[in-house]
Structure formats: structure tokens, C-alpha cells
Design an enzyme around this catalytic site. Structure first.
Site, PDB file in Angstrom:
ATOM      1  N   HIS A 134      47.518   9.180 -22.983  1.00 41.39           N
ATOM      2  CA  HIS A 134      47.161  10.601 -23.113  1.00 41.39           C
ATOM      3  C   HIS A 134      46.933  10.993 -24.575  1.00 41.39           C
ATOM      4  CE1 HIS A 134      47.332  12.261 -19.116  1.00 41.39           C
ATOM      5  NE2 HIS A 134      48.555  11.834 -18.884  1.00 41.39           N
TER       6      HIS A 134
ATOM      7  N   CYS B  52      49.223  11.949 -12.020  1.00 39.54           N
ATOM      8  CA  CYS B  52      49.181  12.613 -13.321  1.00 39.54           C
ATOM      9  C   CYS B  52      49.089  14.114 -13.099  1.00 39.54           C
ATOM     10  CB  CYS B  52      47.973  12.107 -14.109  1.00 39.54           C
ATOM     11  SG  CYS B  52      47.868  12.820 -15.754  1.00 39.54           S
ATOM     12  N   LEU B  53      49.887  14.865 -13.841  1.00 39.65           N
ATOM     13  CA  LEU B  53      49.866  16.324 -13.682  1.00 39.65           C
ATOM     14  C   LEU B  53      48.520  16.909 -14.082  1.00 39.65           C
ATOM     15  CD1 LEU B  53      53.450  17.220 -14.973  1.00 39.65           C
ATOM     16  CD2 LEU B  53      52.661  17.026 -12.607  1.00 39.65           C
TER      17      LEU B  53
ATOM     18  N   GLY C  66      56.943  12.254 -16.952  1.00 42.05           N
ATOM     19  CA  GLY C  66      56.486  12.223 -18.330  1.00 42.05           C
ATOM     20  C   GLY C  66      55.467  13.318 -18.539  1.00 42.05           C
TER      21      GLY C  66
ATOM     22  N   HIS D 269      51.304   5.076 -19.865  1.00 39.78           N
ATOM     23  CA  HIS D 269      50.581   6.233 -19.318  1.00 39.78           C
ATOM     24  C   HIS D 269      50.587   7.399 -20.320  1.00 39.78           C
ATOM     25  CE1 HIS D 269      49.503   8.932 -15.769  1.00 39.78           C
ATOM     26  NE2 HIS D 269      49.842   9.786 -16.714  1.00 39.78           N
ATOM     27  N   GLU D 270      51.763   7.703 -20.868  1.00 37.62           N
ATOM     28  CA  GLU D 270      51.869   8.848 -21.787  1.00 37.62           C
ATOM     29  C   GLU D 270      51.146   8.575 -23.100  1.00 37.62           C
ATOM     30  OE1 GLU D 270      52.680  11.502 -20.504  1.00 37.62           O
ATOM     31  OE2 GLU D 270      53.578  10.602 -18.740  1.00 37.62           O
TER      32      GLU D 270
ATOM     33  N   GLN E 274      48.461  17.430 -22.718  1.00 43.11           N
ATOM     34  CA  GLN E 274      48.440  17.974 -21.361  1.00 43.11           C
ATOM     35  C   GLN E 274      48.837  19.448 -21.325  1.00 43.11           C
ATOM     36  OE1 GLN E 274      50.830  14.495 -19.571  1.00 43.11           O
ATOM     37  NE2 GLN E 274      49.444  15.145 -17.930  1.00 43.11           N
TER      38      GLN E 274
HETATM   39 NI    NI Z   1      49.466  11.867 -17.003  1.00 41.87          NI
END
Ligand code: NI
Length: 181
Positions: free
Chosen positions: A147, A101-102, A49, A143-144, A54
Site C-alpha cells: 500500500h 482489503c478495506l 492491517g 500487503h500493508e 488508505q
Molecule cells: Ni489493503
């Protein structure tokens, strides 16, 4: 398509609340390209995701995809584009799973998440849709969508005791629900 630079924690954009897209914006060439780039970037970095903040864009937009051959989970999710998503958590049941997480590279931590939710969003053409998600898909959606409100999984952990470097995690933890989102 382009591979975009991923914002890491510490960059203010990761902590800012993103704004809704207008109908006109959704149809624009710029946003359509942005969606393609989000997907491409998610694929290149092996994430399941990726949310617009991000990649330094403060809009309520995220993409999710879990390929069926992904070794990290058995819950495949087809490519989903979430524009202006709204989440309603269903029931009280929760599960605990490791997340990455990226925007927080190289780390994993255990996060409790609701097991079931209802998602209402628009697709990349602005068409509204809704669905019920459970388990891993529900986890990734939460999670997304965090963000989009400037949240990261660290905020949702019950404490920092399970926070692990990826290398140590791979040595010492059973791999499950282990993904960058
Ligand atoms: Ni993330």
C-alpha cells in the site's frame, strides 16, 4: 480518537507512492493522533492491517494487529506500528492465501506471498526495530507495505480466476487467511 474514511481503489491516493516520515513528524501530536486513528479505524472495520494511504494520507505508516481470538487465523499478531518500514524477503518459499482489503470492499482473492521476511521499521516513538516474520504475519506485512508503494493485492494475484465476492467466498471456500488489510 476518530474513525476515518477509508479510500477505495479509484481514488488516486491508493495508487500513489507514500513518502517517509521525518523524525520530527513522528514525534508530533498530529502524527501520534493519526496513529491512534489508524488503529481505531482498523478495529472498527474489523481489519488486521491498515496503511496511511488508505485513509488519504500519503505517508509511510501502517498498523497491524491480529487478535488471538480472531477466528480467521491462528497466527495472532500484537498491535504493531510500522513507520518507514523496509522489507527484505527471505528465501524463495511462497504460500498462497486469500486476502481482502478495506480499499476493495466485498472481495477476496488468492495471492502468493513470500513465507518469510525481515522487517526493519520505526515504532510510534521513532525507535528503530527489526523482526523476522513468517506465514500470516509476513503476508500482512507484505500487503500493508505494498500500500505504501501504491500497490494493492490485485496486482499480486496470478490471475483473476479466484477473485470472489465475499458472500460467495464464504459459501464456497474454506475460511483461512481471510482478512481485510
Ligand atoms: Ni489493503
Amino acid at each position: 480518537m476518530a474513525i476515518l474514511k477509508v479510500a477505495r481503489i479509484g481514488h488516486p491516493v491508493v495508487r500513489e507512492r507514500a513518502r517517509d516520515l521525518t523524525q520530527a513528524e513522528i514525534g508530533s501530536a498530529g502524527i501520534q493522533r493519526l496513529i491512534d486513528d489508524l488503529v481505531e479505524t482498523m478495529h472498527v472495520y474489523d481489519g488486521v492491517g491498515l496503511a496511511a494511504p488508505q485513509i488519504h494520507v500519503g505517508l509511510r505508516l501502517a498498523v497491524i494487529e491480529v487478535p488471538p481470538y480472531d477466528e480467521r487465523t491462528q497466527d495472532a499478531v500484537p498491535l504493531s506500528v510500522l513507520v518507514n518500514p523496509r522489507v527484505t524477503l527471505l528465501g524463495e518459499e511462497r504460500s498462497v492465501g486469500f486476502e481482502g482489503c478495506l480499499s476493495i470492499p466485498g472481495l477476496r482473492g488468492q495471492v502468493p506471498r513470500h513465507l518469510r521476511l525481515r522487517l526493519e521499521a520505526q515504532d510510534r516513538h521513532g525507535e528503530p526495530y527489526s523482526l523476522e516474520a513468517t506465514d500470516f504475519f509476513a503476508r500482512v506485512i507484505q500487503h500493508e507495505c505494498d500500500h505504501l508503494d501504491g500497490g494493492v493485492y490485485l496486482d499480486r494475484m496470478d490471475g483473476m480466476r479466484t477473485l470472489s465476492y465475499l458472500e460467495e467466498f464464504e459459501k464456497h471456500q474454506v475460511r483461512s487467511d481471510d482478512d481485510d488489510e
